[in-house]
Design a protein around this motif. Structure first.
Motif, PDB file in Angstrom:
ATOM      1  N   UNK A  10      12.328 -17.290 -32.004  1.00 44.36           N
ATOM      2  CA  UNK A  10      10.916 -17.646 -32.086  1.00 44.36           C
ATOM      3  C   UNK A  10      10.072 -16.575 -31.401  1.00 44.36           C
ATOM      4  N   UNK A  11       8.766 -16.696 -31.570  1.00 39.24           N
ATOM      5  CA  UNK A  11       7.799 -15.781 -30.959  1.00 39.24           C
ATOM      6  C   UNK A  11       6.808 -16.575 -30.120  1.00 39.24           C
ATOM      7  N   UNK A  41       0.398 -20.174 -28.315  1.00 37.66           N
ATOM      8  CA  UNK A  41       0.993 -20.377 -29.630  1.00 37.66           C
ATOM      9  C   UNK A  41       2.439 -19.890 -29.608  1.00 37.66           C
ATOM     10  N   UNK A  42       3.320 -20.656 -30.236  1.00 39.76           N
ATOM     11  CA  UNK A  42       4.709 -20.219 -30.386  1.00 39.76           C
ATOM     12  C   UNK A  42       5.282 -20.857 -31.633  1.00 39.76           C
ATOM     13  N   UNK A  43       6.324 -20.247 -32.149  1.00 43.35           N
ATOM     14  CA  UNK A  43       6.954 -20.803 -33.332  1.00 43.35           C
ATOM     15  C   UNK A  43       8.122 -19.975 -33.802  1.00 43.35           C
ATOM     16  N   UNK A  55       4.438 -14.037 -35.872  1.00 44.29           N
ATOM     17  CA  UNK A  55       3.308 -14.207 -34.957  1.00 44.29           C
ATOM     18  C   UNK A  55       2.010 -14.408 -35.727  1.00 44.29           C
ATOM     19  N   UNK A  56       1.773 -13.568 -36.721  1.00 45.77           N
ATOM     20  CA  UNK A  56       0.557 -13.690 -37.538  1.00 45.77           C
ATOM     21  C   UNK A  56       0.532 -15.043 -38.249  1.00 45.77           C
ATOM     22  N   UNK A  92       6.836 -11.537 -27.036  1.00 42.44           N
ATOM     23  CA  UNK A  92       5.446 -11.974 -26.863  1.00 42.44           C
ATOM     24  C   UNK A  92       4.527 -10.988 -27.558  1.00 42.44           C
ATOM     25  N   UNK A  93       3.519 -11.529 -28.224  1.00 44.04           N
ATOM     26  CA  UNK A  93       2.491 -10.742 -28.890  1.00 44.04           C
ATOM     27  C   UNK A  93       1.136 -11.126 -28.316  1.00 44.04           C
TER      28      UNK A  93
END
Length: 161
Positions: A10-11, A41-43, A55-56, A92-93
């Motif tokens: 995940x990100x 936000x994460x997923x 991420x986008x 992480x972004x």
């Protein structure tokens, strides 16, 4: 000797917007997993998807936002999950959005807030999140982000392929 598995599936995305008093970070209050906790936000990363593409997509799905610019934060959020006896590591972004964009949360969240980093540090539940937020503050707000970390620039119409 037993080993603890390391999972990276995940990100994590820290969303920032520039306002008159500096920058604010977006926090979402969770439903389901970690119900009631404030998080960025994460997923999950879908099959065939690059982490930055996830991420986008997650930013769009969870908050209805489009990042003006997306950077690699050059850090990973990491934590131990006792129920799985595994270490999870999420790249992480950092996404910058326009201040006037409307947030539309999905059903994974009950509410959202734009807050100063100092308030976000008090709101998030985990030390790893605070570490990530302090890193983002130091490397993306207190100094100009390194151009080498830029992944996607919507204004310039560029992204990594």
């Amino acid at each position: 000797m037993a080993e603890i598995p390391i999972r990276s599936f995940a990100v994590s995305v820290v969303i920032l917007r520039k306002v008159s008093v500096g920058y604010e970070v977006l926090l979402l209050r969770r439903n389901g997993t970690l119900v009631g906790e404030w998080c960025q936000i994460s997923g999950g990363i879908e099959d065939g998807e690059k982490a930055w593409e996830a991420a986008i997509r997650e930013v769009r799905e969870e908050a209805g936002l489009t990042c003006r610019q997306l950077y690699s934060a050059d850090i990973c959020e990491q934590f131990y999950e006792a129920d799985r006896n595994a270490i999870s590591i999420f790249p992480v972004f950092v996404g910058f959005v326009d201040a006037d964009m409307e947030v539309v949360i999905n059903d994974e969240h009950s509410e959202f807030r734009w807050v100063q980093i100092s308030e976000a540090l008090r709101m998030v539940p985990f030390p790893g999140q605070r570490h990530v937020l302090k890193h983002v503050e130091a490397e993306f707000l207190e100094r100009e982000p390194r151009r080498h970390l830029l992944i996607h620039d919507a204004h310039a119409g560029t992204s990594m392929k």
